[in-house]
Every structure is written in structure tokens, then in C-alpha cells.
Design an enzyme around this catalytic site. Structure first.
Site, PDB file in Angstrom:
ATOM      1  N   HIS A   1     -10.905  -6.944  -1.288  1.00 25.71           N
ATOM      2  CA  HIS A   1     -10.073  -6.552  -0.161  1.00 25.71           C
ATOM      3  C   HIS A   1     -10.007  -7.611   0.927  1.00 25.71           C
ATOM      4  O   HIS A   1      -8.921  -7.969   1.398  1.00 25.71           O
ATOM      5  CB  HIS A   1     -10.594  -5.240   0.434  1.00 25.71           C
ATOM      6  CG  HIS A   1      -9.808  -4.762   1.619  1.00 25.71           C
ATOM      7  ND1 HIS A   1     -10.116  -5.135   2.920  1.00 25.71           N
ATOM      8  CD2 HIS A   1      -8.728  -3.947   1.709  1.00 25.71           C
ATOM      9  CE1 HIS A   1      -9.252  -4.580   3.751  1.00 25.71           C
ATOM     10  NE2 HIS A   1      -8.406  -3.847   3.045  1.00 25.71           N
TER      11      HIS A   1
ATOM     12  N   HIS B   1       0.895  -1.156   0.000  1.00 25.99           N
ATOM     13  CA  HIS B   1       0.000   0.000   0.000  1.00 25.99           C
ATOM     14  C   HIS B   1       0.939   1.213   0.000  1.00 25.99           C
ATOM     15  O   HIS B   1       1.362   1.691   1.057  1.00 25.99           O
ATOM     16  CB  HIS B   1      -0.886   0.024   1.236  1.00 25.99           C
ATOM     17  CG  HIS B   1      -1.626  -1.248   1.500  1.00 25.99           C
ATOM     18  ND1 HIS B   1      -2.469  -1.824   0.585  1.00 25.99           N
ATOM     19  CD2 HIS B   1      -1.658  -2.070   2.590  1.00 25.99           C
ATOM     20  CE1 HIS B   1      -2.985  -2.926   1.097  1.00 25.99           C
ATOM     21  NE2 HIS B   1      -2.502  -3.103   2.312  1.00 25.99           N
TER      22      HIS B   1
ATOM     23  N   HIS C   1      -1.145 -12.269   4.602  1.00 25.72           N
ATOM     24  CA  HIS C   1      -0.939 -12.351   6.058  1.00 25.72           C
ATOM     25  C   HIS C   1      -1.184 -13.757   6.605  1.00 25.72           C
ATOM     26  O   HIS C   1      -0.253 -14.434   7.010  1.00 25.72           O
ATOM     27  CB  HIS C   1      -1.771 -11.322   6.815  1.00 25.72           C
ATOM     28  CG  HIS C   1      -1.511  -9.916   6.428  1.00 25.72           C
ATOM     29  ND1 HIS C   1      -0.231  -9.377   6.397  1.00 25.72           N
ATOM     30  CD2 HIS C   1      -2.344  -8.920   6.035  1.00 25.72           C
ATOM     31  CE1 HIS C   1      -0.301  -8.125   6.000  1.00 25.72           C
ATOM     32  NE2 HIS C   1      -1.555  -7.818   5.777  1.00 25.72           N
TER      33      HIS C   1
ATOM     34  N   ASP D   1       3.858  -4.267   2.415  1.00 22.87           N
ATOM     35  CA  ASP D   1       2.574  -3.858   2.972  1.00 22.87           C
ATOM     36  C   ASP D   1       2.521  -2.373   3.338  1.00 22.87           C
ATOM     37  O   ASP D   1       2.429  -1.518   2.473  1.00 22.87           O
ATOM     38  CB  ASP D   1       2.248  -4.745   4.176  1.00 22.87           C
ATOM     39  CG  ASP D   1       0.792  -4.621   4.627  1.00 22.87           C
ATOM     40  OD1 ASP D   1       0.043  -3.839   4.041  1.00 22.87           O
ATOM     41  OD2 ASP D   1       0.410  -5.316   5.586  1.00 22.87           O
TER      42      ASP D   1
ATOM     43  N   ARG E   1      -5.488   1.823  12.476  1.00 21.84           N
ATOM     44  CA  ARG E   1      -6.327   1.949  11.291  1.00 21.84           C
ATOM     45  C   ARG E   1      -7.087   3.281  11.291  1.00 21.84           C
ATOM     46  O   ARG E   1      -7.240   3.918  10.245  1.00 21.84           O
ATOM     47  CB  ARG E   1      -7.299   0.760  11.282  1.00 21.84           C
ATOM     48  CG  ARG E   1      -8.175   0.589  10.061  1.00 21.84           C
ATOM     49  CD  ARG E   1      -8.813  -0.798  10.177  1.00 21.84           C
ATOM     50  NE  ARG E   1      -9.779  -1.074   9.139  1.00 21.84           N
ATOM     51  CZ  ARG E   1     -11.101  -1.097   9.344  1.00 21.84           C
ATOM     52  NH1 ARG E   1     -11.591  -0.823  10.545  1.00 21.84           N
ATOM     53  NH2 ARG E   1     -11.924  -1.390   8.354  1.00 21.84           N
TER      54      ARG E   1
END
Length: 454
Positions: free
Chosen positions: A207, A56, A269, A320, A81
């Protein structure tokens, strides 16, 4: 035509000496000759350059800004987050292009030959699409044109805020697309990819189980019959519990039963799996996309790499959140996590291969599979994704073959990477990207504009 002559090189058959590698004008390897007379550019040790399978890019601009505990005494992935959501609401297309080019530059300098961008920041603040619906995807593609990094773009389908199909929050609305709108966005991004570098490719990424409806998840492979499919899976305990409560099964079990997982899939993951789930998912043929530095940073948990590989599973490596971009450190962190959990050493070594060699071979193969890219091997027909290690350095002095790989991964760092080619583009020379000054200046301007975002 370019020619690289390596004192030693890691070929599919093993280590070889005096290897001449000819590259064609398209960036593919044309011929490989062992024990060849010296010609072209001389390097001490030549390796295939792995693919970074999960990035990302925009999160690189947040690196180092989320290390203070929030008001919740049990600060976790979920509080991180919320900070990320606040930050991304400030990002413009210009910021995305500058940050992505900087990230790709750092990846190349670390030794990666190509990148898979798991791209979900699609729309304007407030959620309205840009006039060009794939504007943000186009900026990622433009960044790869400047950085010279091979790109597999994964536009991300993100529709719901949870398994109950609740609406997206304010922080998520820039991601959101219904299935029909997402297909329009994906088609537009595909058109831009078709006009980009010949090695650029596109896949797709639902996602997560939380963010896409069950019916759509079941038909993903049929709706997108070609290219890789990536998805976050079983990353957090809260995610596992939500899926189990809403859908009556743990995430891995549900995905295996309903989604037709096979070699096209890369599951990211997978840090919250039972031993039985680990074995079953490994045997499905899907790749586990591992991001050990980010998984450590966010407290995700430890992927069961020993059991996964014992069941014939494929692995690949990614950066990531890009809090730190280091190929050698990702590999080292993966193995060290196994050692800490099991209180052992050289956890992923075999009687035939050292730890570093096994890890490197596995991520080369898994990265090629997960990206759908002809790479990971120094052989005719493959993209010339290559890296050079400086065995003249005092840190590798006198080390050869697998011992040099082990020393780089466990006792060295990415400063030992001197040169990197992506599809034949010689983008890193003497350890530095050839466009470093321009890319860094653009990145600094973006960071100045975002200074107060957190």
C-alpha cells in the site's frame, strides 16, 4: 471475427484514413489495413482506449458525501480518511460487487478500455478473514465479468498503521494482513483470475511506506517476480515527514535506494517531491500513476509533470477515489494544474505535438506499462481496447486529427465517446453500456442499504 472500419484512426505511425481493424475471437487485433474498402462497423474516429491505472472502486459510493467541513478547522485528507473508514465498515461482499460493476461501467462509458483495481478491502468488519480469504477480490473479478471491463487486480498488502509499525485502527482492520497471510490471499485471488476472462491479470500492491515493513518492502520484487507492482508514494506532506523522521530519508529517496524501482513499478500520486527526486524517479523507469481529479479533491498537491516528462518519465492516469469518472477531465485537470502553478499555457505541449496529443500518447503508453497489458496501440497482437469519438457532433464538427483530440479534452467531455471495446467486447454503444439497466439497478439497491452509513 469483428471488423471496425474507421474514417480516421490513430495508429502507432500517426493518423490514417480508411482503416479496417479485424478482431479475432479472443479479443485481440488481428490485422490493421489503411486505405481499405469499407466493411464491418463504420465509425468516424477510432482511438486506442487507455487503461485506468488506479481505482478504489468502493469509494464511488461516497462521492459527494464528504464535502462538509469536519470539527477540525483545517479539514484535510486525514479527516476525509476518517469518514472513509467509517463508511467502509458497512460494506458487504454484495455491495462491493455491485459498486465495482457500476464504477467499471462508468469507466467504459468515459472511454477507458481496462482498469487496475488497487484493492485493499479484504476482510470482514472487525478484521476476521472471510471463509474464502479472497472473497472480496473474487467479487471485484465477478464485477468485471458483468461489466466486461478488462481487469488487472492488485490485492493490496496493508499491515501497519504507520512507519513505527503501530497496530491498525478500527477503521483499518479490514485491510490488514501480515506478509505470510497476504501471500495466501494473493495466491487465492490468482486462482480466480486464472479462471476469468483471458485478458484478466493480477499484480500486487504494497500500500505505502507507512503500511508495510521496511524489510518486506525491500523484497517485494523478489517475492512477486512477475506482474506489475503499484504503491502510493509521496502523496501528503504528513506522510513525507513521518517517513523522514522514522527512516531517516524522504519517501522517494528511500524507495529509490532500497526497493529496486524499475519499469514494473507504478508509483501513485507523487505530488510531494523535490525537483531532484522528480528527475531521479522519472529516470528509474517507473510509471507515475496520476489521479488529478482526486488529487485536487483531497488537496494532495500538484505533480510536477513538466519536469517529469522532460526527464523521460512515463505517466498513466487513474480515477482513484472515483469522485468523478471522466477520462477527458483527468487529462484536462493534469494540464491545467501545470498552467496554474507556472502561470503558463499548453504546459505539456511540445513543438511536435499538441497538448492533447502528447497527453493521450503518454497515458496510452504508460497505462500499458503500468498494467502489464498489451494495449494502447491499434496494431496486430494487441488487445482490442478501442474507443470511438463522434466527429459528427457539433462539438467536433470540422475537427480532425490532433485538433479533434485537443477539442475533446479541453472543450468537450465524455459524451463525445460513442463506442468502447475492451478486449474486443463491444460494451458501450451509442454512449451507453449494454448492461446499464441491470448494473444501475444493482448499484441503487446497494446505495439504499448504505443510505445512513455517513
Amino acid at each position: 471475427m469483428q471488423t471496425i472500419w474507421a474514417e480516421t484512426a490513430l495508429l502507432p505511425t500517426g493518423w490514417a484514413c480508411g482503416v479496417a481493424v479485424d478482431l479475432d475471437a479472443m479479443g485481440r487485433i488481428q490485422t490493421v489495413a489503411e486505405n481499405a474498402p469499407e466493411r464491418g462497423m463504420r465509425v468516424p474516429m477510432l482511438l486506442p482506449a487507455p487503461v485506468n491505472v488506479h481505482s478504489h472502486a468502493f469509494q464511488r459510493a461516497m462521492a459527494g458525501l464528504t464535502e462538509r467541513r469536519g470539527p477540525d478547522p483545517t479539514d484535510s485528507f486525514w479527516t476525509w480518511r476518517q469518514l472513509m473508514f467509517r463508511f467502509l465498515d458497512r460494506l458487504t461482499p454484495e455491495h462491493i460487487e455491485a459498486i465495482t460493476a457500476f464504477v467499471q461501467m462508468e469507466m467504459l462509458e468515459a472511454g477507458y478500455g481496462a482498469s487496475v483495481e488497487f484493492h485493499y478491502l479484504h476482510h470482514q468488519p472487525g478484521g476476521a478473514p472471510y471463509d474464502t480469504i479472497a472473497e472480496m477480490s473474487d467479487r471485484v473479478i465477478a464485477a468485471s465479468g458483468l461489466s466486461g471491463m478488462g481487469l488487472c487486480l492488485l490485492p493490496v498488502h496493508y499491515q501497519f498503521g504507520g512507519c513505527d509499525q503501530r497496530a491498525l485502527t478500527i477503521g483499518q482492520v479490514r485491510f490488514g494482513n501480515g506478509f505470510d497471510q497476504f501471500q495466501v490471499l494473493h495466491a487465492a485471488a490468482s486462482t480466480t483470475i486464472d479462471a476469468a476472462a483471458p485478458d484478466a491479470a493480477i499484480g500486487v500492491a504494497p500500500h505505502s511506506l507507512r503500511a508495510v515493513g521496511r524489510d518486506d518492502l525491500k523484497r517485494y520484487a523478489a517475492h512477486f517476480p512477475s506482474g506489475p507492482i503499484h504503491m502510493h508514494l509521496a502523496e501528503q506532506v504528513a506522510e513525507v515527514e513521518e517517513v523522514q523522521q522514522a527512516w531517516g530519508a524522504r519517501p522517494v529517496d528511500w524507495a529509490l535506494e532500497h526497493m529496486g524501482l524499475d519499469g514494473r513499478w507504478c508509483l501513485i500520486h507523487c505530488t510531494q517531491m523535490t525537483p531532484q527526486e522528480t528527475g531521479a524517479l522519472a529516470r528509474s523507469g517507473a510509471v507515475a500513476g496520476l489521479c488529478p481529479i482526486t488529487e485536487s479533491s483531497l488537496g494532495d498537491g500538484i505533480f510536477d509533470g513538466v519536469r517529469w516528462l522532460d526527464n523521460g518519465g512515463a505517466i498513466a492516469i487513474g480515477s482513484d477515489s472515483n469522485i468523478r469518472i471522466s477520462l477527458s477531465e483527468e487529462l484536462r485537470t493534469l494540464d491545467y494544474s501545470q498552467r496554474l502553478r507556472d502561470r503558463t499555457r499548453a504546459a505539456l505541449a511540445t513543438p511536435e505535438k499538441s497538448t492533447g496529443r502528447r497527453l493521450f500518447d503518454e497515458v496510452l503508453k504508460g497505462g500499458a506499462q503500468a498494467s502489464g497489458r498489451q494495449t494502447g496501440r491499434i496494431e496486430a497482437g494487441a488487445w482490442a481496447d478501442l474507443l470511438c469519438l463522434d466527429t459528427t457532433s457539433e462539438h467536433l464538427w470540422g475537427r480532425t486529427g490532433d485538433t479533434a483530440l485537443d477539442t475533446w479534452i479541453f472543450a468537450g467531455d465524455d459524451r463525445l465517446v460513442t463506442d468502447v471495446w475492451s478486449a474486443g467486447r463491444h460494451m458501450v454503444r451509442d454512449g451507453l453500456h449494454i448492461q446499464r439497466a441491470r448494473i444501475t439497478a444493482d448499484y441503487k439497491r446497494a446505495m439504499d442499504a448504505l443510505r445512513d452509513a455517513l
